[in-house]
Design an enzyme around this catalytic site. Structure first.
Site, PDB file in Angstrom:
ATOM      1  CG  HIS A  59      -2.286   0.651   1.560  1.00  0.00           C
ATOM      2  ND1 HIS A  59      -3.740   0.603   2.016  1.00  0.00           N
ATOM      3  CD2 HIS A  59      -2.072   2.253   0.322  1.00  0.00           C
ATOM      4  CE1 HIS A  59      -4.064   1.371   1.281  1.00  0.00           C
ATOM      5  NE2 HIS A  59      -3.821   2.872   0.893  1.00  0.00           N
ATOM      6  CG  HIS A  61      -1.461   7.121  -1.552  1.00  0.00           C
ATOM      7  ND1 HIS A  61      -2.289   6.995  -2.676  1.00  0.00           N
ATOM      8  CD2 HIS A  61      -1.051   5.946  -0.888  1.00  0.00           C
ATOM      9  CE1 HIS A  61      -3.609   5.799  -1.830  1.00  0.00           C
ATOM     10  NE2 HIS A  61      -3.461   5.317  -0.944  1.00  0.00           N
ATOM     11  NE  ARG A  63       0.833  11.365  -2.459  1.00  0.00           N
ATOM     12  CZ  ARG A  63      -0.448  10.847  -1.668  1.00  0.00           C
ATOM     13  NH1 ARG A  63      -1.604  10.307  -2.845  1.00  0.00           N
ATOM     14  NH2 ARG A  63      -0.825  10.748  -0.847  1.00  0.00           N
ATOM     15  CG  ASP A 151      -6.441   3.327  -0.974  1.00  0.00           C
ATOM     16  OD1 ASP A 151      -6.877   2.967   0.011  1.00  0.00           O
ATOM     17  OD2 ASP A 151      -5.023   3.878  -1.440  1.00  0.00           O
ATOM     18  CG  ASP A 304      -2.481   4.109   3.350  1.00  0.00           C
ATOM     19  OD1 ASP A 304      -2.239   4.748   2.155  1.00  0.00           O
ATOM     20  OD2 ASP A 304      -3.820   4.874   4.681  1.00  0.00           O
TER      21      ASP A 304
HETATM   22 ZN   LIG Z   1      -7.180   4.122   1.745  1.00  0.00          ZN
END
Ligand SMILES: [Zn+2]
Length: 432
Positions: A59, A61, A63, A151, A304
């Protein structure tokens, strides 16, 4: 270049076969080989270090594309390598989102060129992550999607989610869900109670997550296809996952380091750097997540990692974007809470970062078996250090852990037989 390498006297911790003992490991042509087949290369003295399958972060990000002032593929994956990860699953809520084959193919092509670790790219479940029309899963898979998720958003229609699971099953694609009933969430962003009032922010009831976890258990059974619950935050969510698994329903779940380490009170001290979605919750919720990790209900720890610029976070709590950076500190924080605390033996702990995520994706990763790609993480489980956000390789600094003392960290990562990252002190262990 690819290393020919004999690794001597490592504590080999391989959850894929239950191995935890001191032995030698060979690397040649990008693969793990018996030490006898790695002759003629460098020799590494790994005495005192744990050697694990490369850690997988389910998980992240990155970007990229669209918000590269926060992070990009190069900076995010360098940070991941320094945190001990050799593979990351990138979330699809980029700009534009990864809801079509062309966008996904272009991102993977850039990753091929710029990434320090393996980038697995998740495709979106729905067009624009809007929850109205499903993306073309077959095209996404053909373009290289490793999983599907909306997500950041959550498909609200049960019927549409069931159809998504049926189509994903036909293609063998893993489905991950950010569980949030938008009506129940009611634009909230902080754990209900006095805290929400003192922050002047709207509360988000845990029921917003729990209702969708229960929904997903029902739909997973109906479709005969697993759902992976992303970042569980509440004790009842853990109970629901435990109940579903005990009934043989195909649910898996991940916990994020911040829900493992922090409670909602951290918002008072750290302000918007402790704002995430789902929000930090109460001490009972945190304890339930620790219990769920300990008894095997939660099989994955995922960071995350959610970078944001300082300017974006420097606003009122309600207005700030959610999320904190995490790939460089996830391993160290969780070693403290789960391994050094005595809750999990090292073998089970490492499984949350290797076999756990590999099984969710259905990929043959997370193993030190001979013939597997040489994705390796070297961990000094006792190294004492202090988190300093100024030293992050990530482009962002939104993090509530600055100044926190840690015990244990990754000291080197090898991806497909190539060094992705080495701690400066690590080089004294290499000869030849
Ligand atoms: Zn999430």
């Amino acid at each position: 270049m690819q290393e020919r390498l004999i690794i001597r006297n490592a504590r080999v911790v391989d959850p894929s076969c239950g191995d935890d003992d001191v032995r030698d490991v060979g690397v040649a042509d990008g693969l793990i080989v018996p030490p006898s087949q790695a002759g003629g290369g460098a020799c590494l003295d790994a005495r005192g270090l744990a050697l694990t399958p490369g850690l997988i972060d389910l998980h992240v990000h990155l970007r990229d594309p669209g918000q590269i002032d926060k992070e990009d593929i190069a900076s995010g994956t360098r940070a991941a390598a320094a945190g001990g990860f050799t593979a990351v699953l990138a979330m699809p809520n980029t700009r534009p989102p990864m809801d079509n084959a062309d966008a996904l193919r272009a991102t993977l092509a850039r990753a091929q060129e710029f990434a320090a670790v393996r980038v697995l790219q998740a495709g979106a479940l729905s067009i624009g992550l809007a929850g109205r029309e499903l993306a073309d899963f077959a095209a996404l898979r053909a373009a290289g999607a490793a999983a599907l998720t909306d997500d950041g958003r959550c498909v609200q229609s049960n019927a549409l989610m069931l159809e998504a699971l049926r189509r994903a099953r036909a293609l063998g694609l893993a489905v991950l869900d950010h569980c949030e009933d938008e009506g129940l969430a009611a634009r909230g962003c902080v754990h209900p109670g006095e805290l929400a009032r003192s922050l002047g922010a709207l509360p988000m009831a845990a029921a917003a997550e729990e209702a969708v976890v229960a929904r997903d258990a029902v739909l997973a059974r109906e479709a005969g296809w697993p759902v992976h619950i992303q970042h569980v935050s509440s004790g009842l969510s853990v109970d629901l996952v435990r109940w579903a698994r005990s009934r043989g329903l195909p649910l898996t779940a991940e916990a994020a380091p911040h829900h493992i380490c922090l409670t909602a009170e951290a918002c008072l001290e750290h302000g918007t750097n402790a704002k995430m979605n789902p929000p930090l919750r109460g001490a009972d919720d945190r304890r339930a997540i620790l219990d769920g990790l300990q008894d095997g209900t939660i099989t994955v720890i995922a960071s995350d990692h959610a970078p944001h610029t300082a300017a974006e976070k420097d606003v009122a709590f309600q207005e700030a974007p959610s999320g904190i950076v995490g790939v460089e500190v996830a391993l160290a924080l969780c070693l403290g809470e789960l391994y050094h605390s005595g809750r999990l033996p090292l073998l089970d702990f490492v499984g949350k970062f290797t076999t756990g995520p590999a099984r969710v994706l259905g990929l043959p990763m997370g193993t030190l078996a001979a013939g597997a790609p040489a994705d390796l993480t070297f961990i000094d489980v006792d190294r004492e250090w202090v988190i300093d956000v100024r030293q992050f390789l990530s482009r962002s600094r939104n993090c509530p852990y600055h100044g926190r003392r840690c015990r244990g960290r990754a000291v080197a990562t090898l991806v497909g037989g190539r060094w992705a990252w080495r701690d400066p002190e690590f080089d004294s262990r290499l000869r030849g």
